[in-house]
Write a protein that holds these residues in place. Sequence first.
Motif, short mmCIF file in Angstrom:
data_model
loop_
_atom_site.label_atom_id
_atom_site.label_comp_id
_atom_site.label_asym_id
_atom_site.label_seq_id
_atom_site.Cartn_x
_atom_site.Cartn_y
_atom_site.Cartn_z
N UNK A 111 0.80 -1.22 0.00
CA UNK A 111 0.00 0.00 0.00
C UNK A 111 0.84 1.27 0.00
N UNK A 112 1.98 1.26 0.61
CA UNK A 112 2.75 2.49 0.77
C UNK A 112 3.14 3.06 -0.60
N UNK A 113 2.79 4.34 -0.78
CA UNK A 113 3.08 5.04 -2.03
C UNK A 113 2.04 4.81 -3.12
N UNK A 114 1.08 3.94 -2.88
CA UNK A 114 0.04 3.64 -3.86
C UNK A 114 -1.19 4.50 -3.60
N UNK A 115 -2.11 4.53 -4.56
CA UNK A 115 -3.36 5.27 -4.39
C UNK A 115 -4.18 4.64 -3.27
N UNK A 116 -4.82 5.50 -2.47
CA UNK A 116 -5.67 5.03 -1.38
C UNK A 116 -6.96 4.46 -1.96
N UNK A 117 -7.28 3.23 -1.58
CA UNK A 117 -8.51 2.56 -2.02
C UNK A 117 -9.32 2.24 -0.77
N UNK A 118 -10.46 2.90 -0.57
CA UNK A 118 -11.23 2.66 0.65
C UNK A 118 -11.76 1.23 0.77
N UNK A 119 -11.78 0.48 -0.33
CA UNK A 119 -12.20 -0.92 -0.28
C UNK A 119 -11.11 -1.82 0.29
N UNK A 120 -9.85 -1.37 0.19
CA UNK A 120 -8.73 -2.18 0.64
C UNK A 120 -7.99 -1.59 1.84
N UNK A 121 -8.00 -0.28 1.96
CA UNK A 121 -7.21 0.39 2.99
C UNK A 121 -8.12 1.04 4.02
N UNK A 122 -7.53 1.25 5.20
CA UNK A 122 -8.23 1.95 6.28
C UNK A 122 -7.36 3.12 6.70
N UNK A 123 -7.92 4.32 6.57
CA UNK A 123 -7.16 5.52 6.94
C UNK A 123 -7.33 5.76 8.43
N UNK A 140 0.77 1.32 8.95
CA UNK A 140 0.94 1.00 10.37
C UNK A 140 0.78 -0.50 10.60
N UNK A 141 -0.11 -1.11 9.84
CA UNK A 141 -0.30 -2.56 9.96
C UNK A 141 -0.58 -3.09 8.56
N UNK A 142 0.12 -4.15 8.18
CA UNK A 142 -0.03 -4.72 6.85
C UNK A 142 -1.44 -5.24 6.64
N UNK A 143 -1.85 -5.17 5.40
CA UNK A 143 -3.13 -5.75 5.01
C UNK A 143 -2.88 -6.98 4.12
#
Length: 166
Positions: free
Chosen positions: A132-144, A159-162
Motif C-alpha cells: 500500500x505504501x506510495x500507492x493510491x488510497x482505495x477505501x475498499x482495501x485500505x483503512x485511513x 501501520x499494519x499490513x493488510x
Amino acid sequence: MWEENEARPPAKKTQDTGGRQETAAEAEDIQSLKEQIIEEKQNADNYLANWQRAQADFSNYKRRTEQEKNEQTKFSNAMLILNLLPVIDDLERALNTVPTALAGLTWFDGLRLIYRKLLSLLENQGLQVLEAEGKDFDPNLHEAIQHVEGEDGKVVQVFQKGYTLH
C-alpha cells in the motif's frame, strides 16, 4: 351369394377407403383411436419436457454443489490464516527491532528463515500481502487512521499490513 334381383341388406356408407367402404361404427372407432393417439402423444411430450427439466435441474445441482465444494475447500483454512496474521505481524516487528549486533548471529538468521517459510506457506494457501505504501488510497482495501501532509490520495505510511486471501 346375392343375386342381382335379390335385395341386399343396406350398408351404412360413410367413407370410401381405397375401394372398400367403412361403416359408421368403424369410422367412430378410427376417430376414437386417432384421438387416443393425439392424447398419448401429448402425454409423451409432457413426460419428455418434465424429464428434460429434471435433467437440467440435476445438472444445475451438480454444478452448484461442485462450485460450493470448491469454495469450501478454497476457504477452509481462512480462520486458521486469520488467527496466524497477528503472530506474523508480531514476529515481523520483533525481527525489525533486533539490534544490528545480533543481526549476524545464526539463531537470528534461523528466525528470519522460519518467518520466510511461514510467509511462503501462507502464500501457497492464497494469502497475499497488500502493498500500500506510495500507492493510491482505495477505501475498499485500505483503512485511513490519520490524514497527514503528502501527495493527495496516496498512502503515506503503513501501520499494519493488510492481506488478501484468494
